[in-house]
Design a protein around this motif. Structure first.
Motif, PDB file in Angstrom:
ATOM      1  N   ALA A  82       0.835  -1.200   0.000  1.00  0.00           N
ATOM      2  CA  ALA A  82       0.000   0.000   0.000  1.00  0.00           C
ATOM      3  C   ALA A  82       0.868   1.247   0.000  1.00  0.00           C
ATOM      4  N   LEU A  83       0.359   2.300  -0.618  1.00  0.00           N
ATOM      5  CA  LEU A  83       0.954   3.621  -0.510  1.00  0.00           C
ATOM      6  C   LEU A  83       0.209   4.394   0.570  1.00  0.00           C
ATOM      7  N   VAL A  84       0.952   5.083   1.427  1.00  0.00           N
ATOM      8  CA  VAL A  84       0.385   5.807   2.553  1.00  0.00           C
ATOM      9  C   VAL A  84       0.876   7.247   2.501  1.00  0.00           C
ATOM     10  N   THR A  85      -0.037   8.206   2.593  1.00  0.00           N
ATOM     11  CA  THR A  85       0.342   9.608   2.658  1.00  0.00           C
ATOM     12  C   THR A  85       0.527  10.035   4.107  1.00  0.00           C
ATOM     13  N   GLY A 120      -5.503  12.963   0.535  1.00  0.00           N
ATOM     14  CA  GLY A 120      -5.948  11.745  -0.104  1.00  0.00           C
ATOM     15  C   GLY A 120      -5.026  11.233  -1.191  1.00  0.00           C
ATOM     16  N   LEU A 121      -5.155   9.926  -1.481  1.00  0.00           N
ATOM     17  CA  LEU A 121      -4.359   9.273  -2.520  1.00  0.00           C
ATOM     18  C   LEU A 121      -5.228   8.237  -3.222  1.00  0.00           C
ATOM     19  N   ALA A 122      -5.121   8.152  -4.538  1.00  0.00           N
ATOM     20  CA  ALA A 122      -5.837   7.150  -5.322  1.00  0.00           C
ATOM     21  C   ALA A 122      -4.904   6.592  -6.386  1.00  0.00           C
ATOM     22  N   VAL A 123      -5.013   5.297  -6.612  1.00  0.00           N
ATOM     23  CA  VAL A 123      -4.240   4.617  -7.648  1.00  0.00           C
ATOM     24  C   VAL A 123      -5.118   4.473  -8.878  1.00  0.00           C
ATOM     25  N   HIS A 124      -4.575   4.757 -10.050  1.00  0.00           N
ATOM     26  CA  HIS A 124      -5.339   4.642 -11.288  1.00  0.00           C
ATOM     27  C   HIS A 124      -5.946   3.242 -11.382  1.00  0.00           C
ATOM     28  N   PRO A 125      -7.227   3.113 -11.765  1.00  0.00           N
ATOM     29  CA  PRO A 125      -7.854   1.786 -11.783  1.00  0.00           C
ATOM     30  C   PRO A 125      -7.224   0.815 -12.760  1.00  0.00           C
ATOM     31  N   ASP A 126      -6.461   1.297 -13.756  1.00  0.00           N
ATOM     32  CA  ASP A 126      -5.792   0.414 -14.714  1.00  0.00           C
ATOM     33  C   ASP A 126      -4.313   0.202 -14.394  1.00  0.00           C
ATOM     34  N   TYR A 127      -3.913   0.556 -13.179  1.00  0.00           N
ATOM     35  CA  TYR A 127      -2.539   0.316 -12.747  1.00  0.00           C
ATOM     36  C   TYR A 127      -2.276  -1.197 -12.769  1.00  0.00           C
ATOM     37  N   PRO A 128      -1.119  -1.684 -13.238  1.00  0.00           N
ATOM     38  CA  PRO A 128       0.092  -0.960 -13.631  1.00  0.00           C
ATOM     39  C   PRO A 128       0.189  -0.619 -15.113  1.00  0.00           C
ATOM     40  N   SER A 129      -0.816  -1.001 -15.935  1.00  0.00           N
ATOM     41  CA  SER A 129      -0.718  -0.598 -17.341  1.00  0.00           C
ATOM     42  C   SER A 129      -0.773   0.913 -17.480  1.00  0.00           C
ATOM     43  N   GLU A 130      -1.451   1.577 -16.534  1.00  0.00           N
ATOM     44  CA  GLU A 130      -1.399   3.043 -16.383  1.00  0.00           C
ATOM     45  C   GLU A 130      -0.732   3.321 -15.045  1.00  0.00           C
ATOM     46  N   ILE A 133      -0.573   7.623 -10.075  1.00  0.00           N
ATOM     47  CA  ILE A 133      -1.296   7.835  -8.830  1.00  0.00           C
ATOM     48  C   ILE A 133      -1.738   9.294  -8.745  1.00  0.00           C
ATOM     49  N   TYR A 134      -2.745   9.546  -7.928  1.00  0.00           N
ATOM     50  CA  TYR A 134      -3.309  10.877  -7.726  1.00  0.00           C
ATOM     51  C   TYR A 134      -3.236  11.215  -6.245  1.00  0.00           C
ATOM     52  N   VAL A 135      -2.974  12.484  -5.939  1.00  0.00           N
ATOM     53  CA  VAL A 135      -2.985  12.942  -4.559  1.00  0.00           C
ATOM     54  C   VAL A 135      -3.775  14.239  -4.460  1.00  0.00           C
ATOM     55  N   TYR A 136      -4.359  14.449  -3.275  1.00  0.00           N
ATOM     56  CA  TYR A 136      -5.075  15.694  -2.952  1.00  0.00           C
ATOM     57  C   TYR A 136      -4.203  16.422  -1.942  1.00  0.00           C
ATOM     58  N   VAL A 137      -3.809  17.653  -2.277  1.00  0.00           N
ATOM     59  CA  VAL A 137      -2.892  18.386  -1.412  1.00  0.00           C
ATOM     60  C   VAL A 137      -3.420  19.783  -1.123  1.00  0.00           C
ATOM     61  N   ILE A 145      -5.656  18.725  -6.874  1.00  0.00           N
ATOM     62  CA  ILE A 145      -5.417  17.313  -7.157  1.00  0.00           C
ATOM     63  C   ILE A 145      -4.280  17.228  -8.160  1.00  0.00           C
ATOM     64  N   LEU A 146      -3.290  16.405  -7.836  1.00  0.00           N
ATOM     65  CA  LEU A 146      -2.105  16.229  -8.671  1.00  0.00           C
ATOM     66  C   LEU A 146      -2.033  14.782  -9.153  1.00  0.00           C
TER      67      LEU A 146
END
Length: 383
Positions: A82-85, A120-130, A133-137, A145-146
């Protein structure tokens, strides 16, 4: 006590109770926890696992990672890590199921202050082909959102702005992002202490937003812009059930925190209504709590229940999900691990759906940290 209810049955009772009870102090994520505090030391659940027919089964909360700095969100990768912010350090760390913690990088755009920072953090639903990741800062001038590329081998790529201009303040920044079952990105925003923004569908504040992965408004959004629902004070939890119903957790001010079922174009009442308002202009919540027992942040769905991390309430709420009546979608909430691990910020369903990862928030300036805080816990989803 919390209430899950059909709206007709409970409306009169809750309004009467609201008139009788003194308002609980709930400013800014509902303030500091009650003075009863926490145990001096935390427990690992009296034995982490049991062996059933040769299989290991989690029987109580155990530490996955410790000594983190205000972990705000947890998002799983396909490999089970998992990725943790971290809100205040602006770091992203990678945590494996075995407890190995590796720094991925720092999001330089984050300007932590008060309740803001790397959220917040979200992983692209097509990861790893895409591999994105997205973050809210909370940045210097706004919340935004980045989007960044990420692989374990190459680390974080350069940040690209997907959406900016979300109102910011020291409090009420929202911050949860998640991809829905429709493949679109949802984001919860706070009113940034300007209550009037919540009722303005032209403002990004006090909303749940819905957008393409590139930050554009889908054609079927209800107001022709990014706004999906409005009238929110400060939503920090988003989760979908198997029927694709979107549940959101929301901080109240002095009276009631809420769980809402989100409908496109729905008006959830803030600042005109907090809790049950009895006004047909607004959509009523399906659960309400007093802030002292909740201050709900992260949300996840597993094992036929909605799980809600509570900050001031210092507990994990388990809310059974019902499927027979759209107007009565939840059962009676159950409080777990009360005051055992302190303030709980995030909860995410682990791959396989049999356990949750829960992050504490005891080093956020309102908690009472003990040795090992902050931590990520593994919790059985059949608790």
């Amino acid at each position: 006590m919390p209430r899950a209810f059909d709206r007709t049955r409970w409306r009169a009772a809750l309004l009467a109770v609201a008139l009788m009870l003194a308002a609980a102090c709930a400013a800014d994520e509902s303030g500091r926890p009650d003075t009863t505090g926490r145990p001096a030391e935390t427990s690992e659940g009296g034995g982490a696992t049991a062996t059933v027919e040769g299989l290991e089964r989690l029987t109580g909360p155990v530490d996955v990672a410790t000594d983190l700095e205000v972990p705000w969100d947890i998002a799983f990768l396909p490999d089970g890590a998992a990725l943790v912010t971290e809100r205040d350090s602006a770091r992203i760390v990678r945590v494996t199921p075995g407890g190995e913690v590796t720094e991925v990088g720092t999001v330089d755009a984050a300007a932590p202050r008060g309740e803001g920072g790397l959220l917040g953090l979200a992983v692209h639903p097509d990861y790893p082909s895409e591999p994105v990741i997205y973050v809210y800062v909370t940045a210097s001038a706004d919340n935004r959102i980045l989007r960044m590329s990420y692989t374990e081998d190459s680390g974080l790529g350069d940040a690209e702005v997907v959406l900016d201009g979300i109102p910011k303040a020291a409090v009420h920044n929202g911050g949860r992002i998640a991809f829905g079952p429709d493949g679109l990105l949802y984001a919860s925003t706070g009113d940034a202490a300007e209550q009037s923004t919540a009722q303005d569908t032209a403002s990004l504040g006090g909303k749940i937003l819905r957008m393409t992965p590139d930050g554009q408004a889908p054609d079927d959004n209800p107001f022709g812009n990014l706004v999906y629902s409005y009238g929110h004070r400060n939503v920090q939890g988003l989760a979908w059930d198997d029927n694709q119903r979107l549940f959101a957790t929301e901080f109240g001010q002095d009276d009631y925190d809420e769980i809402n079922v989100i409908e496109p174009g729905g008006n959830y009442g803030w600042p005109e209504v907090e809790g049950i308002g009895g006004d047909d202009r607004f959509t009523e919540p399906v659960v309400v709590w007093r802030p002292a027992e909740a201050s709900p942040s992260g949300a996840a769905i597993a094992g036929g229940a909605l799980w809600v991390a509570a900050l001031r309430g210092e507990r994990l709420w388990k809310v059974p999900l019902l499927t027979g009546d759209a107007d009565d979608p939840v059962g009676e909430p159950e409080a777990l691990y009360v005051e055992r691990y302190g303030r709980l910020r995030s909860v995410t369903t682990a791959p396989g759906g049999t356990e949750l990862w829960v992050g504490t928030s005891n080093r956020d300036g309102r908690g009472s940290p003990v040795s090992g805080d902050d931590r990520v816990l593994r919790v059985p989803a059949d608790a």
